[in-house]
Design a protein around this motif. Structure first.
Motif, short mmCIF file in Angstrom:
data_model
loop_
_atom_site.label_atom_id
_atom_site.label_comp_id
_atom_site.label_asym_id
_atom_site.label_seq_id
_atom_site.Cartn_x
_atom_site.Cartn_y
_atom_site.Cartn_z
N HIS A 1 12.33 44.29 -20.64
CA HIS A 1 11.99 43.38 -21.72
C HIS A 1 11.13 44.07 -22.77
N ARG A 2 10.17 44.90 -22.33
CA ARG A 2 9.26 45.56 -23.26
C ARG A 2 9.98 46.50 -24.21
N ASP B 1 11.34 46.56 -29.33
CA ASP B 1 12.04 45.46 -28.69
C ASP B 1 12.76 44.55 -29.68
N GLY C 1 13.21 46.16 -25.19
CA GLY C 1 14.24 45.54 -26.00
C GLY C 1 15.55 45.20 -25.33
N ARG D 1 14.03 53.83 -27.03
CA ARG D 1 13.71 52.82 -26.01
C ARG D 1 13.70 53.45 -24.61
#
Length: 338
Positions: free
Chosen positions: A294-295, A235, A297, A274
Motif C-alpha cells: 500500500h505504501r 503511491d 502504490g 516503487r
C-alpha cells in the motif's frame, strides 16, 4: 536482481564526481535505556559548518543495536556494522530497545569548539551501543530535499565482504583514542567522505536508471520537477499527462526525455522506483507485506507480490528473511543469486 558491470561502473563514476567535504564530529557510548533528539538543521549548520545551506549526517553503528527515526517518519532499526544516513540533515532521533525520554543531544555535548573528537556517554547503564557520527557538505542535487531523491533517513546494511570489512576498519580508526578535533585531521575528513560514498553506492545499487543518467536527471530542468513529484508521492496513481503538466510539456516530449536520459518511460521509472522503496521498507521496518504494498502504490498485496517476484525471483517475505539472515550467494557487488 543482478546488475550488469556497466551499471556499477556508471554508478561509481557518478559518485566519484560528487564534491563532498566534512568530518567526524563525535562518538557516543550509549547504555540502555537511552534516546536523543538531534538539533534542527539550521542549528546543526550553525555549529558545524556556518554558511552551508544544509548538511548530510551519518551514524556508523560500531556496536549494539538501536533505532533511528526522521521527524515525520517511523523507527528504522540498525545493528552493528550498519550505517544510518540523514541525507538532508533533518532533525531526527535515535534510541535503544528500552523506552527512554528523548534528550536534546546538545545538552549532552560540551559546547564547541572541540579540541578533540567529543565522546558522548549517556544512558541508564544497561546494554551498550557505540556510534560514530559524521557530517558532510555537498551542493549536488542528490542532496536537495526539494527533489526527494533519497528518503529523509535510511539504513544501509553492507553485505559481508570488502565493503563491510572496510567500513569496520573505518570504525576502528574513528574509535581510536586521542582522535583530534573535528575537521582538523585530513585523514578523518577523507574517511567521512569515503564512508558516505560507499554507503550511497550500496544504497543506490537498486535505484532505477543508475546505469544511465539518474544523477544527471536530478539537475535536468524538465526531469527534476517530475521526479520530485514521483518521489514525494510514489503511491499516487500518476498518469503521464499529469506529470507532463508539471513542466508544461507534451506527453510525447516528456516520454522522449525520460527515454533519452533515464533509458525508460515515465511509468516504467515509477514502477522501478516503487520497487526500490519497497526493498528499503522490507529490509528496515516491521511492516507487513500488505502495508508495504500500500505504501508504494499497489492496490493489492497480490499485485505487489507478483511484481516483486518478477524483479527478484522470490516472494517479498522470502526476500525479507534472506536480508535478516544473510542467506544466499552474493556476487562481488553484494547482490544475491538464487
Amino acid at each position: 536482481m543482478t546488475r550488469p558491470a556497466t551499471a556499477w561502473t556508471a554508478l561509481d563514476a557518478a559518485l566519484r564526481g560528487l564534491r563532498l567535504d566534512g568530518a567526524l564530529f563525535f562518538r557516543a557510548e550509549f547504555t540502555e535505556g537511552w534516546a536523543y533528539r538531534s538539533p534542527a538543521p539550521d542549528e546543526l549548520v550553525r555549529i558545524l559548518r556556518p554558511g552551508a545551506r544544509r548538511l548530510i549526517v551519518f551514524h556508523i553503528i560500531a556496536g549494539g543495536t538501536c533505532w533511528a527515526r526522521a521527524r515525520s517518519g517511523e523507527r528504522l532499526w540498525a545493528r552493528e556494522g550498519d550505517v544510518v544516513v540523514v541525507p538532508y540533515g533533518e532533525q531526527h532521533a535515535m534510541g535503544g530497545a528500552e523506552t527512554a525520554e528523548e534528550v536534546p543531544i546538545l545538552e549532552l555535548l560540551d559546547p564547541p569548539p572541540w579540541r578533540t573528537l567529543p565522546v558522548l556517554r549517556h544512558g541508564a547503564g544497561g546494554g551498550r551501543t557505540d556510534i560514530v557520527c559524521g557530517y558532510l557538505h555537498s551542493d549536488h542535487p542528490l542532496f536537495n530535499p526539494a527533489l526527494r531523491a533519497l528518503p529523509p533517513l535510511f539504513v544501509v546494511r553492507p553485505p559481508e565482504g570488502p565493503a563491510a570489512t572496510w567500513i569496520r576498519s573505518s570504525i576502528d580508526y574513528a574509535l581510536a583514542a586521542g582522535s583530534p578535533a573535528p575537521g582538523t585531521d585530513r585523514t578523518a575528513t577523507k574517511l567521512s567522505e569515503l564512508v558516505l560514498l560507499e554507503t550511497l553506492r550500496l544504497h543506490l545499487a537498486t535505484a532505477p536508471a543508475i546505469d544511465t543518467g539518474w544523477l544527471a536527471a536530478l539537475a535536468d530542468p524538465v526531469l527534476a520537477p517530475v521526479l520530485a513529484r514521483m518521489h514525494a508521492a510514489p503511491d499516487h496513481h500518476w498518469t503521464v499527462q499529469q506529470l507532463a503538466d508539471t513542466v508544461a510539456v507534451s506527453r510525447s516530449v516528456l516520454d522522449e526525455r525520460f527515454r533519452q536520459v533515464l533509458g525508460r518511460s515515465p511509468i516504467r521509472y515509477l514502477a522501478d522506483w516503487r520497487m526500490h522503496l519497497a526493498e528499503n521498507l522490507l529490509a528496515t521496518t516491521g511492516h507487513s507485506v500488505a502495508a508495504v504494498a500500500h505504501r508504494v502504490g499497489y492496490d493489492s498485496e497480490e499485485a505487489f507480490s507478483r511484481a516483486f517476484k518478477r524483479a527478484h525471483a522470490v516472494a517479498p517475505g522470502t526476500w525479507r528473511r534472506e536480508q535478516l539472515t544473510g542467506t544466499g550467494h552474493r556476487d562481488q557487488h553484494g547482490h544475491r543469486h538464487h
